[in-house]
Write a protein that holds these residues in place. Sequence first.
Motif, PDB file in Angstrom:
ATOM      1  N   ILE A 161       0.861  -1.180   0.000  1.00  8.75           N
ATOM      2  CA  ILE A 161       0.000   0.000   0.000  1.00  8.75           C
ATOM      3  C   ILE A 161       0.895   1.228   0.000  1.00  8.75           C
ATOM      4  N   LYS A 162       0.441   2.280  -0.671  1.00  5.61           N
ATOM      5  CA  LYS A 162       1.218   3.515  -0.729  1.00  5.61           C
ATOM      6  C   LYS A 162       1.385   4.100   0.666  1.00  5.61           C
ATOM      7  N   LYS A 163       2.521   4.762   0.868  1.00  7.72           N
ATOM      8  CA  LYS A 163       2.863   5.300   2.183  1.00  7.72           C
ATOM      9  C   LYS A 163       1.824   6.309   2.657  1.00  7.72           C
ATOM     10  N   LYS A 164       1.290   7.106   1.750  1.00  9.89           N
ATOM     11  CA  LYS A 164       0.291   8.110   2.107  1.00  9.89           C
ATOM     12  C   LYS A 164      -0.973   7.444   2.674  1.00  9.89           C
ATOM     13  N   LEU A 165      -1.357   6.311   2.104  1.00  8.04           N
ATOM     14  CA  LEU A 165      -2.541   5.608   2.589  1.00  8.04           C
ATOM     15  C   LEU A 165      -2.266   4.893   3.912  1.00  8.04           C
ATOM     16  N   VAL A 166      -1.042   4.397   4.072  1.00  9.21           N
ATOM     17  CA  VAL A 166      -0.684   3.737   5.336  1.00  9.21           C
ATOM     18  C   VAL A 166      -0.727   4.743   6.474  1.00  9.21           C
ATOM     19  N   GLU A 167      -0.210   5.946   6.211  1.00 12.00           N
ATOM     20  CA  GLU A 167      -0.202   6.974   7.254  1.00 12.00           C
ATOM     21  C   GLU A 167      -1.607   7.457   7.588  1.00 12.00           C
ATOM     22  N   ALA A 168      -2.570   7.243   6.696  1.00  7.14           N
ATOM     23  CA  ALA A 168      -3.944   7.653   6.954  1.00  7.14           C
ATOM     24  C   ALA A 168      -4.687   6.663   7.856  1.00  7.14           C
ATOM     25  N   LEU A 169      -4.124   5.485   8.068  1.00  7.24           N
ATOM     26  CA  LEU A 169      -4.764   4.507   8.949  1.00  7.24           C
ATOM     27  C   LEU A 169      -4.724   5.015  10.384  1.00  7.24           C
ATOM     28  N   PRO A 170      -5.730   4.693  11.176  1.00  7.62           N
ATOM     29  CA  PRO A 170      -5.772   5.224  12.546  1.00  7.62           C
ATOM     30  C   PRO A 170      -4.663   4.655  13.429  1.00  7.62           C
ATOM     31  N   LYS A 171      -4.181   5.496  14.328  1.00  6.10           N
ATOM     32  CA  LYS A 171      -3.191   5.039  15.297  1.00  6.10           C
ATOM     33  C   LYS A 171      -3.540   5.641  16.652  1.00  6.10           C
ATOM     34  N   LEU A 172      -3.068   4.978  17.676  1.00  9.14           N
ATOM     35  CA  LEU A 172      -3.328   5.441  19.029  1.00  9.14           C
ATOM     36  C   LEU A 172      -2.106   5.210  19.883  1.00  9.14           C
ATOM     37  N   VAL A 173      -2.060   5.889  21.016  1.00  5.16           N
ATOM     38  CA  VAL A 173      -0.965   5.712  21.969  1.00  5.16           C
ATOM     39  C   VAL A 173      -1.441   4.723  23.019  1.00  5.16           C
ATOM     40  N   TYR A 174      -0.666   3.682  23.217  1.00  4.90           N
ATOM     41  CA  TYR A 174      -1.058   2.622  24.138  1.00  4.90           C
ATOM     42  C   TYR A 174      -0.857   3.070  25.581  1.00  4.90           C
ATOM     43  N   GLU A 175      -1.892   2.889  26.374  1.00  9.16           N
ATOM     44  CA  GLU A 175      -1.819   3.127  27.817  1.00  9.16           C
ATOM     45  C   GLU A 175      -2.512   1.958  28.487  1.00  9.16           C
ATOM     46  N   SER A 176      -1.803   1.280  29.342  1.00  9.73           N
ATOM     47  CA  SER A 176      -2.350   0.070  29.962  1.00  9.73           C
ATOM     48  C   SER A 176      -3.513   0.375  30.896  1.00  9.73           C
ATOM     49  N   GLY A 177      -3.593   1.584  31.454  1.00  9.83           N
ATOM     50  CA  GLY A 177      -4.659   1.928  32.390  1.00  9.83           C
ATOM     51  C   GLY A 177      -5.992   2.189  31.713  1.00  9.83           C
ATOM     52  N   LYS A 178      -5.984   2.651  30.469  1.00  8.71           N
ATOM     53  CA  LYS A 178      -7.232   2.971  29.787  1.00  8.71           C
ATOM     54  C   LYS A 178      -7.764   1.732  29.088  1.00  8.71           C
ATOM     55  N   GLU A 179      -8.982   1.353  29.451  1.00  7.98           N
ATOM     56  CA  GLU A 179      -9.556   0.128  28.906  1.00  7.98           C
ATOM     57  C   GLU A 179     -10.232   0.347  27.564  1.00  7.98           C
ATOM     58  N   ASP A 180     -10.689   1.576  27.260  1.00  7.31           N
ATOM     59  CA  ASP A 180     -11.407   1.790  26.013  1.00  7.31           C
ATOM     60  C   ASP A 180     -10.483   1.630  24.794  1.00  7.31           C
ATOM     61  N   LYS A 181      -9.248   2.119  24.879  1.00  3.67           N
ATOM     62  CA  LYS A 181      -8.308   1.959  23.782  1.00  3.67           C
ATOM     63  C   LYS A 181      -7.785   0.525  23.729  1.00  3.67           C
TER      64      LYS A 181
END
Length: 169
Positions: free
Chosen positions: A73-93
């Motif tokens: 997949i093109k780099k521009k489309l890969v960067e458009a995929l969602p990302k999040l910062v992992y935190e072990s305390g937060k259960e929703d993420k």
Amino acid sequence: MTRPYRLLSTLVNSPSDSPEQVAVESDFVVIFAALLCALVCVVGLVVMARCAWLRRRSIIHRTRGHPSANKGIKKKLVEALPKLVYESGKEDKAAKLSSGDCAICLTEYSDGDEIRVLPPCGHGFHVECVDKWLGSHSSCPSCRQILMVTRCKNCGKDSTVAESSAGAV
């Protein structure tokens, strides 16, 4: 003991063979060997040409029909995929992720790691790991679900959509 010698001498130096007849026979053997070698070379070249033709034909038919489904997949489309910062305390993420470790590098997520989540299947991976993977593959590393990149008919933007890939490997 002299008998085998006599037999050998009669075979080698037979009085009935003239020197001209021996020369003709040896020329015939040399010509026959040369023709046989030429025939083997021609057959080898024909076989190699046919293999090259079949290979070229299969490559042409493979690329004309449809492009490879798992080519990256093109780099521009890969960067458009969602990302999040992992935190072990937060259960929703953490609930969005299918597991607590990256299936590519096989390490557990730690607080502060950037995780990219693939939308169709929900599998999450370290951003560096999955970006490298998606540069050469267009499928999820865990479930191998093919991510199809399609262009929106209304706005013209590219988007990533899942394709059901029961036979994809």
